[in-house]
Design an enzyme around this catalytic site. Structure first.
Site, mmCIF file in Angstrom:
data_model
loop_
_atom_site.group_PDB
_atom_site.id
_atom_site.type_symbol
_atom_site.label_atom_id
_atom_site.label_comp_id
_atom_site.label_asym_id
_atom_site.label_seq_id
_atom_site.Cartn_x
_atom_site.Cartn_y
_atom_site.Cartn_z
ATOM 1 C CE1 TYR A 75 -39.734 5.680 -23.858
ATOM 2 C CE2 TYR A 75 -40.949 4.020 -25.073
ATOM 3 C CZ TYR A 75 -40.588 4.601 -23.879
ATOM 4 O OH TYR A 75 -41.096 4.116 -22.696
ATOM 5 C CG ASP B 21 -40.962 13.591 -26.677
ATOM 6 O OD1 ASP B 21 -41.251 12.372 -26.675
ATOM 7 O OD2 ASP B 21 -40.393 14.147 -25.713
ATOM 8 C CE LYS C 10 -35.543 11.114 -20.916
ATOM 9 N NZ LYS C 10 -35.174 9.791 -20.386
HETATM 10 P P1 KE4 Z 1 -40.548 8.756 -19.099
HETATM 11 O O1 KE4 Z 1 -42.003 8.337 -19.021
HETATM 12 O O2 KE4 Z 1 -39.616 7.557 -19.125
HETATM 13 O O3 KE4 Z 1 -40.183 9.788 -18.028
HETATM 14 O O4 KE4 Z 1 -40.330 9.533 -20.473
HETATM 15 C C1 KE4 Z 1 -40.680 8.907 -21.677
HETATM 16 C C2 KE4 Z 1 -39.923 9.553 -22.823
HETATM 17 C C3 KE4 Z 1 -40.593 10.444 -23.643
HETATM 18 N N1 KE4 Z 1 -39.963 11.058 -24.682
HETATM 19 C C4 KE4 Z 1 -38.659 10.824 -24.930
HETATM 20 C C5 KE4 Z 1 -37.998 11.519 -26.089
HETATM 21 C C6 KE4 Z 1 -37.919 9.932 -24.121
HETATM 22 O O5 KE4 Z 1 -36.605 9.707 -24.397
HETATM 23 C C7 KE4 Z 1 -38.555 9.283 -23.043
HETATM 24 C C8 KE4 Z 1 -37.844 8.289 -22.155
HETATM 25 N N2 KE4 Z 1 -36.488 8.019 -22.492
HETATM 26 C C9 KE4 Z 1 -36.016 6.684 -22.138
HETATM 27 C C10 KE4 Z 1 -34.554 6.599 -22.561
HETATM 28 N N3 KE4 Z 1 -34.423 6.463 -23.967
HETATM 29 C C11 KE4 Z 1 -36.209 6.389 -20.696
HETATM 30 C C12 KE4 Z 1 -35.421 5.198 -20.204
HETATM 31 C C13 KE4 Z 1 -36.341 4.092 -19.740
HETATM 32 O O6 KE4 Z 1 -37.381 3.844 -20.406
HETATM 33 O O7 KE4 Z 1 -35.995 3.463 -18.706
#
Ligand code: KE4
Length: 428
Positions: free
Chosen positions: A145, A240, A268
């Site tokens: 993801y 990533d 994060k």
């Molecule tokens: P954000 O757009 O949510 O800040 O980041 C996206 C993203 C990109 N790359 C990786 C490896 C990530 O894990 C994420 C977001 N992680 C999820 C948890 N698995 C965010 C939780 C959510 O979507 O509420």
């Protein structure tokens, strides 16, 4: 069983205002059943809900809370920054200081651009790789993801996988066709794809430790083969590290595995819990970004002074306290306890972790890719989740999410958690 009447009332109202009552799908508890509790406050390794129940928190706001919640240095930095103005939209010293710190910790980053989320960072990195190479095709891996931009919502993990929408509606076929999806840890599929498309591939993007379908690791040699193939074909390799950056060590997963990507994405932890994303890497690629080059990317709140101050305080604290050794030790304690507990209860649990990240799959087979992860018993996981929540331990509300430790967790917390797990295993 914790009483959660206030959370239930808040959720009922939230459902009237917001789709699913949440502002990010995975929070809705759809994968585990029931309704989510509402946070009232959080401190250290604990989150308190609207009914006054306290939970040992292993979600840590999905990764940012590596120092625990309301960490002193971060709170003080944000309070001081707020008093000087909450947003400038003008270059300021905080951006320079955090950029300097990122470069000092991640050797592959020659230049870095701040944005406001992990999604923005990966979306921009893909556009930059396409602009730099003049190519359109990209490669991602099933179950990884990278946020919710169109090109990357193809066989995606995390909430998309949890909700059974790994290929989201609303993404035009013409866009999805430009994203090739491969199985993770399959060097032969990699070689075949480069054989067939090599000179048309703008980028390969991956989580070096996929943690959006639970958590699994790269097999020995896989990352090295990927680096060789991308290098030989002029394809941009994008790591990533939104989740692993500054968590698995000062240089994240790339530091652990000795990989030098062309671009890296962060989020994060780099914002200390405030909205920050970042992408950086080779200067010759980054310099194609506006206003220097033809690849456009922008953001009103990019480099926000509060977020820069929070991120800098978080990274400085991690670096000066060498937090990673402590996190490693806590991770090992948790793994030992959980594995022993599941074994004693004769429950097939595959506990997989690295440093302060972990996942307990309810399966008896090793998990090396999404297909393996899909064999986990999600019904059993849901029962385990609620059993732990009722005993004051908050795990990620989905089998397809990772858990996170912080420097605020203690050996006593781990002991309490393992005892709770032993009690719940006995009921499964
Ligand atoms: P954000 O757009 O949510 O800040 O980041 C996206 C993203 C990109 N790359 C990786 C490896 C990530 O894990 C994420 C977001 N992680 C999820 C948890 N698995 C965010 C939780 C959510 O979507 O509420």
């Amino acid at each position: 069983m914790s009483v959660r009447t206030r959370s239930e009332a808040l959720f009922a109202e939230a459902l009237r205002h917001t789709p699913g009552g949440v502002h990010s799908p995975v929070r809705a508890f759809r994968a585990v059943g029931g309704s989510p509790f509402f946070a009232a406050s959080a401190a250290g390794a604990r989150v308190m809900d609207a009914d006054g129940n306290a939970y040992i928190d292993y979600v840590g706001t999905w990764g940012p809370a590596i120092l625990g919640h309301a960490a002193g240095p971060v709170v003080e930095a944000v309070q001081a920054a707020a008093a000087r103005g909450t947003s400038f939209g003008i270059p300021h010293e905080g951006e320079v200081a955090l950029a300097r710190q990122v470069k000092a910790m991640v050797p592959s980053v020659e230049k870095v651009r701040f944005c406001n989320s992990g999604t923005e960072s990966t979306m921009a990195a893909i556009r930059l790789a396409r602009g730099f190479t003049g190519r359109d095709l990209i490669v991602k891996f099933a179950g990884c993801y990278h946020g919710h931009s169109d090109a990357l919502l193809v066989k995606a993990g995390s909430g998309a996988l949890t909700l059974g929408t790994p290929d989201s509606a609303g993404v035009p076929e013409a866009v999805a066709r430009q994203t090739l999806v491969l199985p993770f840890n399959d060097p032969e599929a990699l070689r075949a794809t480069f054989r067939d498309h090599g000179r048309s591939l703008a980028a390969v993007i991956l989580e070096l430790v996929p943690a959006n379908a639970g958590l699994y690791l790269p097999r020995p040699g896989f990352l090295e083969e990927l680096r060789r193939l991308t290098h030989d074909h002029g394809t941009v390799l994008i790591a990533d590290e939104v989740m692993t950056g500054f968590r698995l060590g000062p240089a994240g997963a790339q530091g652990v595995f000795g990989l030098t990507p062309d671009l890296s994405c962060f989020g994060k932890i780099i914002g200390g819990g405030l909205p920050v994303g970042a992408f950086g890497g080779r200067g010759d690629i980054m310099d194609r970004l506006a206003p220097l080059g033809p690849v456009y990317q922008a953001g009103t709140l990019s480099g926000n002074p509060l977020a820069m101050a929070a991120g800098l305080a978080a990274l400085e604290t991690l670096r000066t306290t060498d937090a990673w050794n402590r996190l490693e030790a806590l991770g090992a304690e948790l793994e030992q306890g959980m594995v022993a507990g599941a074994k004693a209860a004769r429950i097939p649990v595959r506990f997989q972790g690295i440093g302060s990240m972990f996942c307990a799959y309810f399966t008896d087979r090793p998990v090396w890719n999404l297909d393996d992860a899909m064999h986990s018993d999600r019904t059993r996981f849901a029962r385990f989740f609620h059993g732990m929540l009722d005993r004051g331990v908050y795990l990620a509300p989905s089998q397809f999410e990772a858990g996170f430790l912080s420097t605020a967790h203690t050996s006593d917390d781990i002991e309490t958690t393992v005892r709770a797990a032993e009690a719940v295993f006995a009921t499964l």
